[in-house]
Design a protein around this motif. Structure first.
Motif, PDB file in Angstrom:
ATOM      1  N   LEU A 194       0.493  -1.465  -0.198  1.00  0.00           N
ATOM      2  CA  LEU A 194       0.038   0.244   0.722  1.00  0.00           C
ATOM      3  C   LEU A 194       0.851   1.467  -0.147  1.00  0.00           C
ATOM      4  O   LEU A 194       0.540   2.459  -0.737  1.00  0.00           O
ATOM      5  CB  LEU A 194      -0.576   0.258   1.408  1.00  0.00           C
ATOM      6  N   VAL A 195       1.894   1.118   0.835  1.00  0.00           N
ATOM      7  CA  VAL A 195       3.277   2.097   0.389  1.00  0.00           C
ATOM      8  C   VAL A 195       3.385   2.780  -0.731  1.00  0.00           C
ATOM      9  O   VAL A 195       4.075   3.311  -1.157  1.00  0.00           O
ATOM     10  CB  VAL A 195       3.989   2.108   1.505  1.00  0.00           C
ATOM     11  N   ALA A 196       3.803   1.837  -1.516  1.00  0.00           N
ATOM     12  CA  ALA A 196       4.738   1.205  -2.744  1.00  0.00           C
ATOM     13  C   ALA A 196       3.868   1.587  -3.952  1.00  0.00           C
ATOM     14  O   ALA A 196       4.116   2.789  -4.315  1.00  0.00           O
ATOM     15  CB  ALA A 196       5.056   0.193  -2.983  1.00  0.00           C
ATOM     16  N   GLU A 197       2.703   1.425  -3.625  1.00  0.00           N
ATOM     17  CA  GLU A 197       1.463   1.661  -4.424  1.00  0.00           C
ATOM     18  C   GLU A 197       0.509   3.031  -4.452  1.00  0.00           C
ATOM     19  O   GLU A 197       0.405   3.832  -5.970  1.00  0.00           O
ATOM     20  CB  GLU A 197       0.633   1.001  -4.545  1.00  0.00           C
ATOM     21  N   ARG A 198       0.711   3.673  -3.143  1.00  0.00           N
ATOM     22  CA  ARG A 198      -0.523   4.957  -2.622  1.00  0.00           C
ATOM     23  C   ARG A 198       0.473   6.214  -2.298  1.00  0.00           C
ATOM     24  O   ARG A 198       0.029   6.934  -2.212  1.00  0.00           O
ATOM     25  CB  ARG A 198      -1.761   4.363  -2.634  1.00  0.00           C
ATOM     26  N   GLY A 199       1.505   5.782  -1.859  1.00  0.00           N
ATOM     27  CA  GLY A 199       2.580   6.799  -1.520  1.00  0.00           C
ATOM     28  C   GLY A 199       1.974   7.418  -0.373  1.00  0.00           C
ATOM     29  O   GLY A 199       2.734   8.763  -0.430  1.00  0.00           O
ATOM     30  N   ILE A 200       1.515   6.470   0.711  1.00  0.00           N
ATOM     31  CA  ILE A 200       1.167   7.439   1.826  1.00  0.00           C
ATOM     32  C   ILE A 200       2.202   6.757   3.062  1.00  0.00           C
ATOM     33  O   ILE A 200       3.181   6.165   2.378  1.00  0.00           O
ATOM     34  CB  ILE A 200       0.094   5.896   2.497  1.00  0.00           C
ATOM     35  N   ALA A 201       2.421   8.220   3.719  1.00  0.00           N
ATOM     36  CA  ALA A 201       3.421   7.608   4.729  1.00  0.00           C
ATOM     37  C   ALA A 201       2.741   7.332   5.816  1.00  0.00           C
ATOM     38  O   ALA A 201       1.670   7.220   6.303  1.00  0.00           O
ATOM     39  CB  ALA A 201       3.396   9.150   5.060  1.00  0.00           C
TER      40      ALA A 201
END
Length: 527
Positions: A194-201
């Motif tokens: 999810l971090v990689a796909e959506r760029g969330i912190a």
């Protein structure tokens, strides 16, 4: 690029609480970055994380600046804060078992933050299905209630709720606590994706350095409210600089440590506790037969520690209940010291003086209205042991390393730490002077340092009291450090049994290899 989250000299003090829970913490996190917060229970990591969205009780006083996309959260009105929660930043709360409403469907709970932020115009059913797909759950789970889901599925639902309004920051508080290693690995992989796909912190909180180093690029270690070490996760994990970081990284005792080695004269005789061709069947609600345990042969010898490992639902606890006489086998026999398990009430009572259970959840195991003395003395009273009750209780507490014992006599469970509560449960078993302990996930909910202390206690009891122990766990790291033998359980069967080095260094069964592949790291124990 400006950071999504920036903490500037943040301190948190609770009214009437004395010293600050958080002291002068400064950290920042940008888009697509991951930060792990590690430390013992009570070090301030959850307090710090909850302060980001002002989720602390009114008794908490926050100083410093908490900047979310450049806006100071401390200066926001309630309306502004309400608009930020879920939409700009969200939380995956600790303990998915208890964080979901038991009387509402999963779909309703995932849809709630969407409705709260005025996005009800969307096709909610379609959006919920999309969110479930993102966390790898089928769309029909939207109609399920929490009790119909496994622990891992509930944790995925919490993540889906956190993602519902597409926040830029997600705070995950102990997202893998009490999950078995395979489900833990799946949850961690989901968070990384999810971090990689959506760029969330992502801010992830855990007491387990290996979990954080496998999931986060940066790692901050907290101790007594301060960040005592901060840097690349692998560096902090493998080359810690602060003494507390070193203690967290090396929290497990090992059976090879000199103080836990058995003397040369200590020799094991025949099996003290043995399962012979045990099978346990249940009948499901629709009438189908569930084979919970299938033809299991397992022995625990004198002064031996055996780890029974496997995923949740593999049959470990059902087998343990059968060994304790709490569950009747469909087939097979349980023997203690070569004698079949008695069937009479009096016979079972005497048997259970010799084979005692240590429950997984010390908070649930202790009556909140009973003092420590009453909790430990209960077993003596049940078994009609009246001579020197006070001395026996004190000796059991001392053996469980609650010293001085008299200091704890009048305390209630809520006045104790998690590690102290677990020691009280162990003392309640030791007061009857058993020969065998059956410990069901004895350290699953404890932080790393306390976990190490409880495991060291089990090793010490083996040396000092000659105790044999069957440890039920999903944690291969635990098995690696304290067990003599490992028994791997899968779908009700023992698929591999042998010395710990043989099973974990040269696994023969595919399922054992799967369990090992899911472990973030297993360090070689002292030879």
């Amino acid at each position: 690029m400006s950071p999504i989250l920036e903490l500037r000299d943040v301190s948190v003090t609770y009214r009437g609480g004395g010293e600050s829970a958080v002291r002068g913490v400064s950290l920042s996190l940008g888009e697509g970055e991951t930060l792990g917060l590690a430390g013992e229970s009570g070090c301030g990591k959850t307090t710090l994380a909850m302060s980001v969205l002002r989720l602390l009780p009114k008794s908490a006083h926050i100083e410093g600046q908490i900047l979310l996309d450049g806006e100071d959260v401390r200066e926001m009105t309630f309306g502004q804060l309400r608009a930020v929660r879920w939409a700009s930043a969200s939380v995956v709360f600790q303990g998915a078992m208890h964080a979901l409403n038991p009387v509402r469907t999963i779909g309703d709970q995932i849809a709630e933050p969407i409705k709260l932020h005025g996005r009800g115009g969307e096709d909610l059913r379609e959006r919920v299905a999309e969110l479930l797909a993102q966390v790898e759950l089928p769309a029909d789970r939207a109609n399920a209630y929490p009790h119909e889901l496994s622990g891992g599925q509930k944790q995925r639902v919490m993540i889906a709720m956190a993602l519902a309004c597409e926040p830029r920051l997600v705070i995950a508080d102990e997202p893998t606590t009490a999950l078995d290693v395979v489900v833990q690995a799946q949850i961690l992989e989901l968070m990384r994706r999810l971090v990689a796909e959506r760029g969330i912190a992502l801010v992830m909180i855990s007491h387990d350095l290996s979990v954080l180093s496998a999931s986060c690029a940066q790692l901050a270690v907290m101790y007594q409210g301060r960040v005592v070490e901060h840097g690349p996760a692998r560096q902090v994990m493998t080359r810690p600089q602060h003494e507390h970081s070193k203690a967290l990284a090396d929290a497990f005792p090992t059976v090879g440590d000199p103080e836990f080695r058995l003397t040369e004269s200590a020799s094991r005789g025949p099996a003290l506790l043995a399962a012979e061709d045990i099978a346990v069947d249940f009948r499901g609600r629709s009438g189908q037969v569930v084979h919970a345990v299938r033809g299991v042969d397992l022995a625990v010898e004198e002064q031996e520690i055996v780890a029974l490992v496997g995923q949740s639902g593999s049959g470990k606890t059902t087998l343990a209940r059968t060994l304790l006489g709490l569950q009747q086998p469909t087939r097979g026999a349980v023997r203690y010291d070569g004698v079949p398990l008695p069937t009479s009430t009096a016979g079972l009572r005497e048997y259970r003086r010799q084979v005692q259970l240590v429950l997984q959840d010390p908070t649930g195991a202790l009556n909140p209205r009973h003092t420590v003395y009453e909790a430990v003395a209960e077993g003596l009273r049940i078994h009609g042991i009246t001579d020197d009750e006070r001395g026996r209780v004190a000796a059991a507490l001392e053996a469980a390393e609650l010293r001085p014992a008299e200091k704890f006599f009048g305390r209630l469970p809520q006045e104790l730490s998690g590690g102290q509560r677990q020691r009280v449960v162990i003392a309640g078993a030791l007061v009857l002077e058993p020969k065998v302990l059956v410990a069901d996930e004895p350290v699953a909910s404890l932080d790393a340092t306390v976990r190490g202390e409880i495991l060291a206690l089990l090793l010490r009891l083996r040396v000092e009291r000659g105790l044999s122990t069957l440890v039920i766990t999903h944690d291969l790291g635990l098995a690696w450090n304290i067990a003599d033998r490992v028994a791997v359980m899968y779908r009700g069967e023992l698929v591999e049994v042998g010395p710990v080095e043989q099973v974990l260094l040269d696994p023969q069964h595919d399922y054992t290899r799967t369990l090992l592949a899911a472990v973030p790291s297993v360090e070689r124990r002292v030879a």
